[in-house]
Scaffold this active site. Structure first.
Site, PDB file in Angstrom:
ATOM      1  N   ASP A   8       0.863  -1.168   0.000  1.00  0.00           N
ATOM      2  CA  ASP A   8       0.000   0.000   0.000  1.00  0.00           C
ATOM      3  C   ASP A   8       0.909   1.230   0.000  1.00  0.00           C
ATOM      4  OD1 ASP A   8      -2.377   1.612   0.451  1.00  0.00           O
ATOM      5  OD2 ASP A   8      -1.732   1.742   2.529  1.00  0.00           O
ATOM      6  N   ASP A 168      -1.660  -0.887   5.932  1.00  0.00           N
ATOM      7  CA  ASP A 168      -1.922  -0.345   7.268  1.00  0.00           C
ATOM      8  C   ASP A 168      -3.399  -0.320   7.646  1.00  0.00           C
ATOM      9  OD1 ASP A 168      -2.334   1.803   5.311  1.00  0.00           O
ATOM     10  OD2 ASP A 168      -2.627   3.082   7.060  1.00  0.00           O
TER      11      ASP A 168
END
Length: 219
Positions: A8, A168
């Site tokens: 990400d 996350d």
């Protein structure tokens, strides 16, 4: 055996929240709307720029025409701001260097618009820092739909089962699970360990070096 690690962007590789919040609040101020504080923005990000704008607007101003105009204004402000305070998290460059030395293929898959994801990745990590970079595109469902993971794996010449996804948020961990990838949840980003574990993280790490420890060489 893992052969590739996919990451990400916001909250995982880059500490970008301040610039995202600044661009959003400039757009809101232009419309005479109240600003969002950083913690509010932290909870809003993760589902793409359009959804971020929707969440920042009052309920009575979320019609398509208003959202379209606000999204265009937000993107224009973000174009001028994304290099202001955004930086890689401490330890990320060293992690990426270590993974390359071990022979892993590396990629980025983000729900941030593709036209921002690519230049930001190249600016902070170099044009050859990753083997492939995919941001959100109108013709590809955003995470946690597995479409982007399947595309990335095909481009890299691996199966999704040979990939780990490092992120996350709960969306990231759902994306990993939906795609058959190993989900590595990081706690230095925009969400907490509770969300990551609830979404099915296979591993939880608290510093970039811990990712490297999970990844024996694929060679």
């Amino acid at each position: 055996m893992l052969k590739a690690l996919l990451f990400d962007l916001d909250g995982t590789l880059l500490d970008s929240l301040a610039d995202i919040a600044a661009a959003m609040n400039r757009m809101l101020a232009e419309r005479g709307l109240p600003a969002c504080d950083t913690d509010e923005i932290r909870r809003m990000v993760g589902d793409g720029m359009r959804q971020l704008v929707v969440r920042a607007l009052p309920a009575d101003q979320q019609d398509d025409a208003t959202v379209d105009a606000c999204l265009a204004a937000y993107r224009a402000h973000y174009d001028t701001l994304w290099q202001t305070a955004t930086r890689p998290y401490e330890g990320i460059p060293e992690l990426l260097d270590g993974l390359r030395r071990l022979g892993f293929k590396l990629g980025v898959i983000s729900n941030k618009a593709h036209r921002f994801t690519v230049p930001m990745t190249e600016h902070f990590f170099g044009a050859s820092g990753f083997d492939m970079v995919l941001g959100q595109r109108d013709d590809v469902p955003r995470k946690p739909d597995p479409a982007a993971a399947l595309e990335a794996a095909k481009r890299l010449g691996v199966s999704t089962e040979e990939c780990a996804y490092v992120g996350d948020s709960g969306i990231d961990m759902e994306f990993a699970a939906n795609s058959g990838m190993t989900g590595i949840g990081v706690t230095w980003g925009l969400r907490d360990a509770v969300e990551l574990l609830a979404a099915g993280a296979d591993h939880l790490v608290h510093a970039p070096a811990e990712v490297l420890a999970l990844c024996p060489s694929p060679s």
